[in-house]
Enzyme design. Structure first.
Site, mmCIF file in Angstrom:
data_model
loop_
_atom_site.group_PDB
_atom_site.id
_atom_site.type_symbol
_atom_site.label_atom_id
_atom_site.label_comp_id
_atom_site.label_asym_id
_atom_site.label_seq_id
_atom_site.Cartn_x
_atom_site.Cartn_y
_atom_site.Cartn_z
ATOM 1 N N SER A 178 2.683 -7.304 -12.317
ATOM 2 C CA SER A 178 3.356 -6.292 -11.513
ATOM 3 C C SER A 178 4.803 -6.635 -11.186
ATOM 4 O O SER A 178 5.628 -5.737 -11.052
ATOM 5 C CB SER A 178 2.570 -6.034 -10.238
ATOM 6 N N HIS A 206 -0.553 -1.185 -13.856
ATOM 7 C CA HIS A 206 0.749 -0.811 -14.409
ATOM 8 C C HIS A 206 0.693 -0.421 -15.882
ATOM 9 O O HIS A 206 1.737 -0.147 -16.479
ATOM 10 C CB HIS A 206 1.749 -1.950 -14.195
ATOM 11 N N LYS A 238 -0.013 5.019 -9.103
ATOM 12 C CA LYS A 238 1.197 4.589 -9.804
ATOM 13 C C LYS A 238 1.549 5.647 -10.850
ATOM 14 O O LYS A 238 2.034 6.707 -10.486
ATOM 15 C CB LYS A 238 1.006 3.177 -10.317
HETATM 16 C C1 LIG Z 1 -0.641 -1.790 -6.792
HETATM 17 C C2 LIG Z 1 -1.597 -2.757 -7.359
HETATM 18 C C3 LIG Z 1 -2.898 -2.867 -6.850
HETATM 19 C C4 LIG Z 1 -3.336 -2.149 -5.607
HETATM 20 O O1 LIG Z 1 -3.494 -0.793 -5.830
HETATM 21 P P1 LIG Z 1 -3.370 0.230 -4.601
HETATM 22 O O2 LIG Z 1 -4.025 1.452 -5.070
HETATM 23 O O3 LIG Z 1 -1.899 0.361 -4.360
HETATM 24 O O4 LIG Z 1 -4.059 -0.413 -3.450
HETATM 25 C C5 LIG Z 1 -3.786 -3.695 -7.492
HETATM 26 N N1 LIG Z 1 -3.407 -4.413 -8.566
HETATM 27 C C6 LIG Z 1 -2.149 -4.368 -9.053
HETATM 28 C C7 LIG Z 1 -1.800 -5.195 -10.250
HETATM 29 C C8 LIG Z 1 -1.202 -3.549 -8.457
HETATM 30 O O5 LIG Z 1 0.037 -3.525 -8.918
#
Ligand SMILES: *Cc1c(COP(=O)(O)O)cnc(C)c1O
Length: 388
Positions: A178, A206, A238
């Site tokens: 990330s 991602h 995302k």
């Molecule tokens: C954003 C993210 C999460 C958490 O997801 P949310 O729905 O925002 O709680 C988990 N793993 C990774 C790699 C992330 O980037």
């Protein structure tokens, strides 16, 4: 001792170290142009990779869903909160990634906290890449299993850990890291893990919607299936521009999670209207390939021209393009200098990234135009000259 004892001193220390975090108050819809404290800034920092978070078609699906199904789900999935909209979304997500079943969670953090403790406990072993997302680390900790980590990218390190592992063994990894944007070598990982009778779990927060044919994610991009990676998790807040997450895998996995994953069992189901908006997002994400092409073009041009300016980028081919700056104060200075030029890229500092690797995490969205990229490159060039 009172639990607030020492808090003021701890905050002051944080401030002095350049590590204090503050929130920006945003107005209006997500998109490349953000209204922040009354100013319009061109943002290169969200995870809204496909530019869908502010799409009026999703807003319409959400509004229609709310009119038909109300706002709240009223209860947990196992009580009376599991709506036909959730069920349809789960079936569509499973079909999209090629799994037998999928299970919705309210957030990605909760999915990772739910899955690992549902499968492993004391006497078992979880092995993770050092740069994994906090939620995968916390899920392992919560499980009570032994947590081992391998240095980022060091497969020999993973192999050593696999050799020493006991009990049930899960290897969990971010498919796209990330804060760095690089991708895990899924094929090699799957081979290694299979040799040790362990299982591989990937967190595709991602990659889902961005990588692979139709945006089916990192597994499809690597040409792998659920035999190689039996545990797939991805988020819906995302690239899909809505909220929530899902875990995909076998019937056996999903039925087990429904019985045992505490953040699934003991929480109110997401509003069914959100599931409706997510179904619309999934259709649009699959249909509009131009969004992924735009992302690829922006990313490639940025890397080429940033290298020409002598900027130090991490080795990434995804829309996450970190500009490595070193200490937290330098990253903050660059972020502030960009803000003065109308550009929003917050500094990412420890503990989110390792000490000495503070950075600007630049991200692209399909909603960015070429002219936005011109603006970013000009601003970076001018900040670089000023810093030199
Ligand atoms: C954003 C993210 C999460 C958490 O997801 P949310 O729905 O925002 O709680 C988990 N793993 C990774 C790699 C992330 O980037």
């Amino acid at each position: 001792m009172h639990p607030f004892e020492g808090l003021a001193e701890a905050l002051a220390e944080r401030e002095a170290a350049g590590l204090y975090r503050r929130r920006r108050v945003i107005e209006g819809a997500q998109g490349p142009r953000l209204h922040v404290h009354g100013r319009e800034l061109l943002a290169f920092c969200s995870n809204d990779y496909l530019g869908l978070a502010g799409d009026p078609r999703l807003a319409e699906a959400l509004a229609r869903g709310a009119r038909e199904m109300g706002t709240g789900s009223g209860a947990a999935h196992l009580v009376s909160g599991h709506h036909r909209a959730h069920h349809a979304l789960e079936e569509e997500l499973a079909a999209f990634v090629g799994a037998e079943r999928a299970l919705l969670f309210s957030t990605g953090y909760m999915a990772n906290l739910g899955v690992i403790p549902a499968l492993l406990g004391r006497g078992d072993t979880v092995i993770e890449d050092r740069l994994n997302h906090a939620s995968l680390i916390d899920g392992a900790r919560l499980s009570g299993a032994r947590l081992r980590r391998w240095p980022h990218g060091d497969l020999a390190g993973l192999q050593r850990q696999l050799g020493h592992a006991s009990g049930r063994v899960l290897v969990a990894v971010d498919a796209v890291f990330s804060m760095d944007g690089d991708r895990a070598p899924l094929g090699e990982l799957a081979r290694l893990v299979a040799q040790h009778e362990a299982a591989l779990m990937i967190d595709d927060a991602h990659g889902f919607g961005v990588l692979g044919p139709l945006g089916r994610g990192s597994l499809a991009a690597a040409g792998l299936g659920f035999d190689a990676v039996p545990l797939y998790m991805a988020t819906l807040g995302k690239a899909l521009g809505v909220a929530g997450a899902f875990v995909a895998g076998s019937e056996l996995l999903v039925e087990t999670l429904i019985q045992r994953a505490r953040p699934y069992v003991y929480t109110t189901a997401m509003p069914p209207a959100l599931a409706e908006a997510t179904r619309a997002a999934l259709r649009i994400a699959a249909e509009e390939d131009w969004r992924r092409e735009r992302l690829r073009a922006l990313t490639e041009r940025f890397r080429r021209e940033a290298a020409g300016l002598g900027l130090c980028l991490a080795d990434s081919d995804t829309p996450i393009q970190p500009l490595l700056l070193g200490d937290a104060a330098t990253a903050l200075r660059w972020s502030e200098a960009l803000a003065m030029r109308g550009i929003l890229v917050p500094a990412i500092r420890p503990p989110t990234v390792p000490e000495g690797s503070a950075r600007l995490r630049i991200t692209f969205s399909a909603a960015h135009e070429e002219a936005d990229l011109d603006h970013l490159l000009e601003a970076l060039d001018s900040v670089r000259r000023e810093a030199a």
